[in-house]
Write a protein that holds these residues in place. Structure first.
Motif, PDB file in Angstrom:
ATOM      1  N   ASP A   1      -5.769  28.083  -8.417  1.00 33.10           N
ATOM      2  CA  ASP A   1      -4.529  27.479  -7.933  1.00 33.10           C
ATOM      3  C   ASP A   1      -4.477  25.992  -8.255  1.00 33.10           C
ATOM      4  O   ASP A   1      -5.442  25.254  -8.020  1.00 33.10           O
ATOM      5  CB  ASP A   1      -4.405  27.663  -6.413  1.00 33.10           C
ATOM      6  N   GLY A   2      -3.349  25.567  -8.808  1.00 29.59           N
ATOM      7  CA  GLY A   2      -3.085  24.153  -8.980  1.00 29.59           C
ATOM      8  C   GLY A   2      -3.686  23.484 -10.193  1.00 29.59           C
ATOM      9  O   GLY A   2      -3.418  22.300 -10.437  1.00 29.59           O
ATOM     10  N   ILE A   3      -4.476  24.186 -10.978  1.00 25.02           N
ATOM     11  CA  ILE A   3      -5.041  23.531 -12.161  1.00 25.02           C
ATOM     12  C   ILE A   3      -3.945  23.296 -13.198  1.00 25.02           C
ATOM     13  O   ILE A   3      -2.946  24.015 -13.248  1.00 25.02           O
ATOM     14  CB  ILE A   3      -6.195  24.336 -12.792  1.00 25.02           C
ATOM     15  N   GLU A   4      -4.142  22.274 -14.011  1.00 28.58           N
ATOM     16  CA  GLU A   4      -3.204  21.960 -15.082  1.00 28.58           C
ATOM     17  C   GLU A   4      -3.932  22.148 -16.414  1.00 28.58           C
ATOM     18  O   GLU A   4      -4.922  21.480 -16.686  1.00 28.58           O
ATOM     19  CB  GLU A   4      -2.699  20.522 -14.948  1.00 28.58           C
ATOM     20  N   VAL A   5      -3.430  23.065 -17.211  1.00 31.03           N
ATOM     21  CA  VAL A   5      -4.076  23.405 -18.477  1.00 31.03           C
ATOM     22  C   VAL A   5      -3.268  22.832 -19.637  1.00 31.03           C
ATOM     23  O   VAL A   5      -2.049  22.972 -19.685  1.00 31.03           O
ATOM     24  CB  VAL A   5      -4.195  24.934 -18.642  1.00 31.03           C
ATOM     25  N   SER A   6      -3.961  22.189 -20.560  1.00 29.78           N
ATOM     26  CA  SER A   6      -3.313  21.697 -21.778  1.00 29.78           C
ATOM     27  C   SER A   6      -3.960  22.374 -22.971  1.00 29.78           C
ATOM     28  O   SER A   6      -5.186  22.343 -23.127  1.00 29.78           O
ATOM     29  CB  SER A   6      -3.458  20.181 -21.903  1.00 29.78           C
ATOM     30  N   THR A   7      -3.133  22.987 -23.811  1.00 29.92           N
ATOM     31  CA  THR A   7      -3.665  23.688 -24.983  1.00 29.92           C
ATOM     32  C   THR A   7      -3.714  22.814 -26.228  1.00 29.92           C
ATOM     33  O   THR A   7      -4.305  23.206 -27.234  1.00 29.92           O
ATOM     34  CB  THR A   7      -2.808  24.930 -25.302  1.00 29.92           C
TER      35      THR A   7
END
Length: 236
Positions: free
Chosen positions: A70-76
């Motif tokens: 929950d709440g993590i921010e992922v950048s590809t």
């Protein structure tokens, strides 16, 4: 249900899932060579890296083995992600310059000049372990494994000899992401892993359709009569 973001887009996932399959399901472009839907992830190729921000902390992780939260921010496509991905691709391409899929990925991610000496004796094998896992986990035969260490490490049959366990099913060929494994059907014989296997000839249409040893194995584990399996699928 777990909610988090990928490149600013809110997505949902179930507990226990990893970032990569969720991202692929949502349409994000994350390259991978060692992930297979039927096998899950092994974390070997390392090109599926993404940046994960949890609170004030950022880190580069392999998306195929990092569980959603929950709440993590992922950048590809963060700058550090692209740098790591490019570096890994450069190493893989230097190892297997004949692998077309690596050439395409290298071009896509801007690997123009490989700084390392290209190795021309490894074929197209990147040691991803998919063929070994497919043989063991899907087929249930375990005819393949790793041999050697360091630069001499390779995938092969036991003692690098024709295997008494292999049934020539070709699952390893289908699963291989780079096309390294050689298999050829010719005049009723399949050649794979330095061994020749006779193909079954359908009694109805006379077409060669599957290795006899594969059909014998299927008959043994399923109790389907071998005579039934000897008939090709088109004639059943």
């Amino acid at each position: 249900m777990i909610e988090f973001t990928i490149d600013g887009k809110k997505v949902k996932a179930t507990e226990g899932e990893f970032i990569l399959p969720v991202a692929l399901r949502e349409g994000f472009d994350i390259p991978t060579l060692c992930h297979h839907e039927a096998l899950g992830s092994d974390g070997r190729c390392r090109i599926c890296v993404v940046e994960v921000k949890r609170g004030s902390r950022k880190r580069i992780v392999t998306s195929c083995l990092y569980p959603v939260a929950d709440g993590i921010e992922v950048s590809t496509n963060a700058p550090d992600v692209m740098l790591v991905r490019k570096s890994v691709l450069e190493l893989l391409y230097a190892r297997c310059p004949e692998a077309e899929v690596l050439g395409h990925l290298a071009k896509k991610y801007g690997v123009e000049n490989v700084r390392y000496s290209k190795d021309h004796d490894k074929g197209k094998c990147i040691l991803c372990n998919i063929c070994i896992r497919a043989c063991a986990e899907i087929v249930g035969v375990s005819a393949l494994g790793f041999s050697g260490k360091g630069m001499s490490k390779k995938v092969t049959t036991p003692f690098d000899e024709p295997s008494d366990t292999c049934i020539a099913c070709g699952a390893c060929v289908v699963a291989c992401p780079t096309g390294h494994i050689f298999m050829k059907d010719d005049k009723g014989v399949r050649t794979i892993w330095k061994k020749k296997f006779p193909l079954a000839q359908c009694p109805e249409c006379s077409r060669f359709h599957a290795p006899v040893e594969q059909l014998q194995y299927i008959s043994k584990v399923t109790n389907v009569p071998l005579e039934t399996l000897m008939v090709c699928q088109d004639c059943r």
